[in-house]
Design an enzyme around this catalytic site. Structure first.
Site, PDB file in Angstrom:
ATOM      1  N   HIS A 422       0.824  -1.206   0.000  1.00 27.75           N
ATOM      2  CA  HIS A 422       0.000   0.000   0.000  1.00 27.75           C
ATOM      3  C   HIS A 422       0.861   1.260   0.000  1.00 27.75           C
ATOM      4  O   HIS A 422       0.655   2.184  -0.804  1.00 27.75           O
ATOM      5  CB  HIS A 422      -0.929  -0.013   1.225  1.00 27.75           C
ATOM      6  CG  HIS A 422      -1.776   1.220   1.359  1.00 27.75           C
ATOM      7  ND1 HIS A 422      -1.366   2.333   2.079  1.00 27.75           N
ATOM      8  CD2 HIS A 422      -2.994   1.525   0.861  1.00 27.75           C
ATOM      9  CE1 HIS A 422      -2.303   3.256   2.019  1.00 27.75           C
ATOM     10  NE2 HIS A 422      -3.306   2.797   1.291  1.00 27.75           N
ATOM     11  N   CYS A 797      -3.254  -0.820 -16.921  1.00 31.30           N
ATOM     12  CA  CYS A 797      -3.256   0.294 -15.964  1.00 31.30           C
ATOM     13  C   CYS A 797      -2.709  -0.109 -14.598  1.00 31.30           C
ATOM     14  O   CYS A 797      -2.847   0.638 -13.634  1.00 31.30           O
ATOM     15  CB  CYS A 797      -4.646   0.890 -15.817  1.00 31.30           C
ATOM     16  SG  CYS A 797      -5.866  -0.267 -15.151  1.00 31.30           S
TER      17      CYS A 797
END
Length: 843
Positions: A422, A797
């Protein structure tokens, strides 16, 4: 049966058949210098096959070696691998000196200097050729030479070899065998060379750097190695001949500055000649070179020339400068710059010339360097920002609630995580220096301390992190500003002209979009709307929606968020000024928006006016065994359709508003985590209904494109069916890699290093797209989608969209564009241009 070829050496002349592949880089470079009429001492090349023959016991014939000696009677032997980066055995100087030559040198340069030359070779020969104990030959004083010769005789039971041919033959044999040794093989493999890489050798007459007049040795280079700007630097050491230092020795810099006297002032004619050599080398060798030279009584000898060592920013400036001056083609300038190097240039960097107080290392997750005071929470980071104090957010690992703190900090350091954790992903997205997986530190959040080895740092202490190298430093370091200068702009212009894949940016905020436009992204390829819900004004409404019992109550809660989402999208559309914007509908599981600790649950209960027990039970009910594979993405959109209804309305209303103010907007709406065609049909029906309602209410027509984010293996395999109902497909390779491997990217950092080191994986698949597995799914998806819908637009992406090797793969399989973090857009643009150039060249 044919006999093995005899090892040989040829003189390097302008017309000699010398090539880099057969004789190595140094031999070829010397030939080019000779062709430029530079004063290079007579030099001989021993080709790679001959070196291999020598290592196997077939020496060069003595008659051939005898022809090499002339001039001063001394020669040097240097390695000449195919690539200079591969290194090689150390240079051996003063080969050929013996008692007779020693006497001649005594008359020419004095007894002390002659003794020094002879002694240095005896020491080198005894330790590297005869393999004697080097401690025995650590001698000094006026009788050091005599003692060294006596020690050699005592250790070997024979006099020091007086035959120059024997000396040279033994040196060649020793260097050839050293190259084939196991240690040398491992070292060059670490530098990217094959284990059986060939080696050539260069034998060169030595110019004396001792004696009367201006004598000595030096180097000169013509650019600043850190910035790449034109600047003459170097050093001349008077009366220095290798390791031998004569009387009257002094050090001169090349140009006058505050360090001391300069060769430019004491010998301007020699300085001017060296400048001429540098200009000629740049034009003929098509590179910025460092020249090694010797002065003998004021006469220059050019001994060698090597590519000037340089930083990434200097390398870019040099490539652009050479192309602007017409010395190399523009395509070559583009190919000379390593795409990854651009990532460093977009951020502050630690000045390599400054000292570093290293305390720990981690994984270099997001490039750039930053100095700030340690804080251990997002709230502390925001408080520091409000005081105008730069801070480094230090966490065991970050969670979605830390995003506000990351935006407030100048850098992030985590004890756990990998390159796709993260913290790493968010930091790269917002251009924040970040180090993760710093296993050498221990964080004590309760006492607000960080321990690194024997050091303990407290909150408020200053540290510097280098996200380009993974180094954690104590205190403040000297930082260089970003290198977004005219050379960078020029390179990006050339990259755009070179063609290749389209490059868009992953952008969630106006700041991201502005950065994307600054780096000339061709649109937004991924806008993750969930990040917008963590805002302090929106989170209460989001939590109220989660706790609502009926669809109507959910709509009422979401209506509070609608104007904020509409404003977000309007601003993005305005910034992108007609460029495409792909908005991913809500993706994460709902539990991410709820607190997990007791204090947070109490606050939530108070804000909702509900008993704590009810809130606790609801939070527990939403908890999933594996939330990343549970009710998220399109599954949430189908079961709680009010979220997607609200988002679709916000997108369409924003498109209408932005279109009235500027360029027409055609929004692209992307459905996440699809695995079945029916999911697309259900969402499309509701989105079309919202679009019709907005058209009627606003009395304005507009168009939009609906597409799918391919993140599950099933979606890739069923891409043909899905493509029939989609205007575009975008491969989300982060989740596609997780699901293909059954591997959590947040946890993989704990063992990925071991897996890569032991060859289980060639590379971290979250860093470099796995072409054999995940890539096979992408290729299958592309082929099946285009078979059913030839006009469909296909993109990537995920994080791999900013990886140069992965971009080359995308180009090969027919991807239309890639989308990556805004600060990786220049990297992707250059990598895309290089891939296009490779394709045109047929590679």
């Amino acid at each position: 049966m044919t006999s093995a070829p005899i090892a040989s050496a040829i003189e390097i002349t302008p017309t000699a058949k010398i090539s880099r592949e057969t004789h190595g880089w140094r031999s070829k470079c010397l030939q080019r210098l000779i062709r430029m009429d530079l004063p290079v001492p007579r030099s001989f090349a021993v080709d790679c096959d001959s070196v291999r023959s020598i290592s196997q016991g077939r020496p060069i014939p003595a008659t051939e070696l005898a022809e090499i000696f002339g001039g001063s009677g001394l020669v040097s032997v240097r390695p000449s691998a195919v690539s200079p980066e591969w290194g090689g055995p150390g240079t051996v100087l003063n080969v050929g000196i013996n008692d007779a030559l020693h006497e001649r040198l005594t008359a020419q340069i004095g007894r002390a200097n002659a003794d020094g030359v002879y002694l240095s070779f005896v020491q080198s020969y005894a330790t590297h050729i005869a393999r004697l104990d080097p401690d025995l030959f650590t001698l000094d004083g006026p009788d050091a030479l005599a003692r060294a010769l006596d020690i050699y005789r005592g250790e070997t039971d024979e006099d020091f070899p007086q035959d120059p041919v024997k000396q040279l033959s033994e040196v060649l044999r020793s260097m050839a065998r050293a190259w084939d040794g196991p240690t040398a093989r491992l070292l060059r493999q670490a530098k990217g060379a094959p284990a059986d890489a060939p080696l050539g050798l260069v034998v060169q007459e030595m110019a004396l750097a001792l004696g009367p007049g201006l004598c000595g040795s030096g180097t000169i280079q013509f650019i600043d190695p850190v910035t790449g700007t034109p600047r003459v630097t170097g050093r001349f050491r008077g009366q220095h001949h290798g390791q031998t230092v004569g009387s009257g020795a002094e050090t001169l810099y090349l140009t006058q500055d505050d360090r001391g006297p300069a060769l430019e002032d004491s010998a301007p004619e020699i300085f001017d000649e060296l400048i001429r050599f540098g200009i000629a080398s740049r034009e003929r060798l098509r590179e910025e070179m460092q020249i090694e030279f010797v002065l003998t009584g004021g006469a220059i000898s050019v001994i060698d020339a090597v590519r000037t060592q340089r930083s990434a920013r200097a390398g870019l400036r040099v490539a652009v400068s050479l192309a602007r001056d017409g010395i190399i083609p523009v395509e070559e300038a583009l190919m000379r710059v390593e795409p990854r190097a651009l990532a460093e240039l977009l951020h502050h960097q630690i000045d390599p010339r400054a000292p570093r107080d290293l305390i720990a290392r981690g994984i270099d997750a997001s490039p750039g360097a930053a100095t700030g005071r340690i804080v251990f929470s997002a709230s502390a980071a925001q408080a520091a920002q409000s005081r105008g104090e730069p801070c480094i957010l230090v966490r065991r690992e970050t969670v979605p609630e830390d995003i506000r703190g990351m935006h407030a900090a100048v850098g992030v350091l985590t004890e756990r995580g990998g390159t796709t954790s993260h913290a790493a992903v968010i930091a790269r997205g917002i251009g924040l220096p970040c180090i993760v997986g710093a296993t050498g530190i221990v964080i004590d959040a309760r006492n607000r301390t960080l321990r690194a080895g024997a050091r303990t740092l407290s909150e408020g202490d200053e540290i510097t992190i280098d996200g380009s190298t993974g180094e954690i430093l104590a205190g403040a370091a000297v930082l260089l500003p970003p290198a977004l200068d005219d050379a960078f702009t020029q390179l990006m212009d050339w990259a755009e002209d070179a063609g290749g894949l389209g490059v868009r940016a992953n952008a969630d905020t106006p700041e991201d979009a502005l950065t994307a436009r600054r780096f000339r992204a061709q649109g937004i390829g991924l806008c993750r709307t969930e990040h917008m819900f963590f805002d302090a004004e929106r989170l209460p409404a989001m939590r109220e929606m989660i706790f609502a019992d009926t669809p109507e109550d959910r709509r009422l809660a979401l209506e509070r968020i609608l104007p904020m989402q509409r404003a977000d999208f309007t601003r993005l559309f305005e910034i992108m000024a007609g460029h495409p914007v792909t908005i991913r509908l809500f993706d994460p599981p709902l539990h991410e928006f709820l607190p997990s600790d007791r204090d947070g649950l109490r606050e939530l209960a108070a804000s909702l006016d509900l008993p704590l027990s009810d809130v606790t039970r609801r939070v527990e009910a939403l908890t999933e065994f594996n939330p990343m594979l549970g009710m998220r993405g399109v599954r949430l959109g189908i079961t709680v359709p009010e979220i997607y209804d609200m988002q679709a309305r916000a997108i369409f209303e924003a498109a209408v508003e932005a279109g009235h103010k500027g360029d027409p907007v055609v929004p692209e709406i992307m459905i996440p985590l699809v695995s079945a065609m029916k999911e697309v049909e259900l969402v499309r029906t509701r989105v079309d209904s919202v679009a019709a309602a907005v058209r009627n209410e606003r009395r304005t027509d507009f168009t939009y494109h609906l597409g799918v984010m391919v993140e599950t293996p099933r979606a890739a395999l069923r891409a043909g069916d899905i493509a029939e109902h989609s205007a575009f497909l975008s491969f989300g390779t982060n989740d596609l890699t997780q699901m293909t491997y059954g591997l959590s990217r947040d946890d993989a950092g704990r063992f990925m290093g071991t897996y890569v080191n032991q060859g289980v994986f060639a590379e971290d698949p979250f860093h470099l797209l796995d072409e054999d597995g995940v890539g096979e799914l992408v290729l299958t998806g592309v082929e099946r989608a285009r078979l059913h819908n030839p006009d469909i637009t296909i993109s990537v992406c995920g994080e791999h969209g900013g990886n140069p090797e992965s971009i080359a793969f995308c180009d090969r399989v027919g991807i239309d564009y890639v989308s990556c973090s805004p600060f990786r857009v220049p990297v992707a643009r250059l990598a895309s241009a290089q891939s296009a150039i490779h394709r045109r060249r047929g590679r």
